[in-house]
Design a protein around this motif. Sequence first.
Motif, PDB file in Angstrom:
ATOM      1  N   ASN A  61       3.913  -2.974   2.688  1.00 18.52           N
ATOM      2  CA  ASN A  61       4.230  -3.188   4.098  1.00 18.52           C
ATOM      3  C   ASN A  61       5.189  -2.175   4.699  1.00 18.52           C
ATOM      4  N   SER A  62       6.148  -1.724   3.940  1.00 20.40           N
ATOM      5  CA  SER A  62       7.214  -0.891   4.486  1.00 20.40           C
ATOM      6  C   SER A  62       6.876   0.595   4.537  1.00 20.40           C
ATOM      7  N   MET A  63       5.658   0.942   4.215  1.00 23.17           N
ATOM      8  CA  MET A  63       5.329   2.346   4.011  1.00 23.17           C
ATOM      9  C   MET A  63       4.503   2.981   5.128  1.00 23.17           C
ATOM     10  N   ASP A  64       4.436   2.373   6.283  1.00 22.77           N
ATOM     11  CA  ASP A  64       3.662   2.956   7.384  1.00 22.77           C
ATOM     12  C   ASP A  64       4.157   4.356   7.735  1.00 22.77           C
ATOM     13  N   GLY A  65       5.480   4.529   7.732  1.00 26.58           N
ATOM     14  CA  GLY A  65       6.033   5.839   8.055  1.00 26.58           C
ATOM     15  C   GLY A  65       5.612   6.904   7.058  1.00 26.58           C
ATOM     16  N   LEU A  66       5.591   6.535   5.775  1.00 33.13           N
ATOM     17  CA  LEU A  66       5.169   7.476   4.743  1.00 33.13           C
ATOM     18  C   LEU A  66       3.716   7.898   4.951  1.00 33.13           C
ATOM     19  N   ILE A  67       2.864   6.921   5.216  1.00 32.98           N
ATOM     20  CA  ILE A  67       1.439   7.223   5.399  1.00 32.98           C
ATOM     21  C   ILE A  67       1.252   8.137   6.600  1.00 32.98           C
ATOM     22  N   ASN A  68       1.975   7.875   7.673  1.00 34.28           N
ATOM     23  CA  ASN A  68       1.851   8.714   8.865  1.00 34.28           C
ATOM     24  C   ASN A  68       2.309  10.139   8.585  1.00 34.28           C
ATOM     25  N   GLN A  69       3.382  10.293   7.806  1.00 35.87           N
ATOM     26  CA  GLN A  69       3.818  11.636   7.467  1.00 35.87           C
ATOM     27  C   GLN A  69       2.769  12.348   6.614  1.00 35.87           C
ATOM     28  N   ALA A  70       2.157  11.617   5.690  1.00 37.38           N
ATOM     29  CA  ALA A  70       1.123  12.229   4.846  1.00 37.38           C
ATOM     30  C   ALA A  70      -0.068  12.687   5.685  1.00 37.38           C
ATOM     31  N   TYR A 101      -1.203   2.433  -4.099  1.00 37.64           N
ATOM     32  CA  TYR A 101      -0.749   1.373  -4.995  1.00 37.64           C
ATOM     33  C   TYR A 101       0.241   0.485  -4.239  1.00 37.64           C
ATOM     34  N   GLY A 102       0.472  -0.719  -4.795  1.00 35.28           N
ATOM     35  CA  GLY A 102       1.432  -1.638  -4.200  1.00 35.28           C
ATOM     36  C   GLY A 102       0.923  -2.360  -2.972  1.00 35.28           C
ATOM     37  N   ASN A 103      -0.370  -2.593  -2.890  1.00 30.07           N
ATOM     38  CA  ASN A 103      -0.980  -3.205  -1.709  1.00 30.07           C
ATOM     39  C   ASN A 103      -1.685  -4.495  -2.124  1.00 30.07           C
ATOM     40  N   SER A 132      -7.801   6.433   6.282  1.00 30.76           N
ATOM     41  CA  SER A 132      -8.351   5.110   5.963  1.00 30.76           C
ATOM     42  C   SER A 132      -7.289   4.172   5.397  1.00 30.76           C
ATOM     43  N   LEU A 133      -6.138   4.703   5.000  1.00 34.97           N
ATOM     44  CA  LEU A 133      -5.113   3.892   4.359  1.00 34.97           C
ATOM     45  C   LEU A 133      -4.447   2.940   5.346  1.00 34.97           C
ATOM     46  N   THR A 134      -4.250   1.705   4.909  1.00 35.42           N
ATOM     47  CA  THR A 134      -3.497   0.715   5.673  1.00 35.42           C
ATOM     48  C   THR A 134      -2.502   0.057   4.731  1.00 35.42           C
ATOM     49  N   THR A 135      -1.462  -0.530   5.296  1.00 43.31           N
ATOM     50  CA  THR A 135      -0.401  -1.096   4.458  1.00 43.31           C
ATOM     51  C   THR A 135      -0.465  -2.610   4.412  1.00 43.31           C
ATOM     52  N   ASN A 136      -0.006  -3.152   3.291  1.00 45.84           N
ATOM     53  CA  ASN A 136       0.107  -4.596   3.106  1.00 45.84           C
ATOM     54  C   ASN A 136       1.014  -4.828   1.888  1.00 45.84           C
ATOM     55  N   GLY A 137       1.845  -5.846   1.913  1.00 44.90           N
ATOM     56  CA  GLY A 137       2.824  -6.095   0.850  1.00 44.90           C
ATOM     57  C   GLY A 137       2.190  -6.262  -0.509  1.00 44.90           C
ATOM     58  N   GLY A 138       2.910  -5.868  -1.560  1.00 46.62           N
ATOM     59  CA  GLY A 138       2.353  -6.001  -2.900  1.00 46.62           C
ATOM     60  C   GLY A 138       3.337  -5.580  -3.962  1.00 46.62           C
ATOM     61  N   GLU A 139       2.875  -5.600  -5.209  1.00 44.43           N
ATOM     62  CA  GLU A 139       3.684  -5.183  -6.350  1.00 44.43           C
ATOM     63  C   GLU A 139       3.471  -3.692  -6.598  1.00 44.43           C
ATOM     64  N   GLU A 140       4.556  -2.984  -6.887  1.00 43.03           N
ATOM     65  CA  GLU A 140       4.504  -1.524  -6.970  1.00 43.03           C
ATOM     66  C   GLU A 140       4.821  -1.062  -8.387  1.00 43.03           C
ATOM     67  N   TYR A 141       3.775  -0.716  -9.122  1.00 42.64           N
ATOM     68  CA  TYR A 141       3.900  -0.362 -10.522  1.00 42.64           C
ATOM     69  C   TYR A 141       3.722   1.144 -10.699  1.00 42.64           C
ATOM     70  N   CYS A 142       4.824   1.866 -10.695  1.00 48.10           N
ATOM     71  CA  CYS A 142       4.767   3.331 -10.737  1.00 48.10           C
ATOM     72  C   CYS A 142       4.185   3.849 -12.047  1.00 48.10           C
ATOM     73  N   GLY A 143       4.650   3.303 -13.175  1.00 50.61           N
ATOM     74  CA  GLY A 143       4.131   3.753 -14.456  1.00 50.61           C
ATOM     75  C   GLY A 143       2.636   3.551 -14.573  1.00 50.61           C
ATOM     76  N   ASN A 170       9.245   3.025  -2.631  1.00 47.43           N
ATOM     77  CA  ASN A 170      10.629   2.608  -2.350  1.00 47.43           C
ATOM     78  C   ASN A 170      11.126   1.448  -3.202  1.00 47.43           C
ATOM     79  N   GLU A 171      10.358   1.061  -4.221  1.00 42.74           N
ATOM     80  CA  GLU A 171      10.799  -0.003  -5.120  1.00 42.74           C
ATOM     81  C   GLU A 171      11.205   0.614  -6.466  1.00 42.74           C
TER      82      GLU A 171
END
Length: 392
Positions: A61-70, A101-103, A132-143, A170-171
Amino acid sequence: MKNIKQLLGIGLMSFTITAVSACETKSKNSNTEPLMAQVLASDEKPDNNTVKIALLLDTSNSMDGLINQAKAQLWDIVNKFTHAKCSNEARPKLQIALYQYGNDNLSSREGYIQQVLNFSSDLDEISEKLFSLTTNGGEEYCGTVINTSLRQLEWGKNPDNLKMIFIAGNEPFTQGKLNYKDAVTDAKEKDIVVNTIFCGNYDQGVNSEWKKGATLTGGEYIAIDHNRQVVHIDTPYDDVIIRLNSKLNKTYISYGALGQSKMRLQSEQDANAEAMEEVVMVKRAVSKSSRLYSNSSWDLVDASDDEKFDVSKIKKAELPRELQGKTTTEITAYIEGKKSERTEIQNEIQKLNSKRDAYIATNQKEDATGQLENAMLKAIEKQAAKKAYKWE
């Protein structure tokens, strides 16, 4: 004009859209590819100059700004590599893969991870997938997402290739069952550099192990304000470049099964860029005037650059309406006319962009460029230098 020869050589110009260098496993061609775009294994040549970048983007959810920059700054990355040279003076090809990831909309069984795009050199396709990317809250597993990209993508073993992962989120970097240290160690063994981009406070990223995730592979750790509004500088050259882009589009001659759909995609990605900001459209136009914007799988002008291209072998049904019923000589002359027109337009865009860059350098305040752009370009320059890349 190069001699017009054989049928299947066009694939040599276009195969990097769907494959990696010849010393690696090659992807299968889609059944929708026109016959002219197929590649015979016996005709393939080694390609040791490929840059491979995997973007792993947090779409919670919190990553709209990141997607827009990308979305906005894809073209800065492309334009950077337009001027790259390898140690052997060859110009590298550029391939980009995309994961989200994390969606919550993604499968929990897959760890809330999705490969959005395999390695591709098709700049319109890359843009389409980013939009095509949209945001939605989720678990963020970097590894887990790093490990997945290592398993699914054909990175190859060629030591000459520059191979990089950029993971942004950001998690805490430690979330998930798979230990990120195992994933980044695997990356290092494959000569892949992991760069981490923490969206938030620098020290918070350090404390949540984003920095360690990068340093274990010799990568860069950067903290950015992903919601920062970038103030772009308008220049006297922007409107002219945009008008030239419209003229550039008219030089494309679609053919085969992909032709019309790819022409529409080109137009759609122009519209996506322009809808964001005028400056994004300008940067995309500059990319389209470069060597990295190649569309030989569906455009006769790019296809004809290959010395084995033979226009007489194209089925009449695959030709565009304006070439239906024309002789081979007439079709060849038409292609050459469009090629000459395109070269002139591309050269003019490049000249104007040089003036535009100089204008921006004079008028831009320090650190006024995009946060994600800065993070990626600095990491790219540092890691490319280790592979003896230079910029001109």
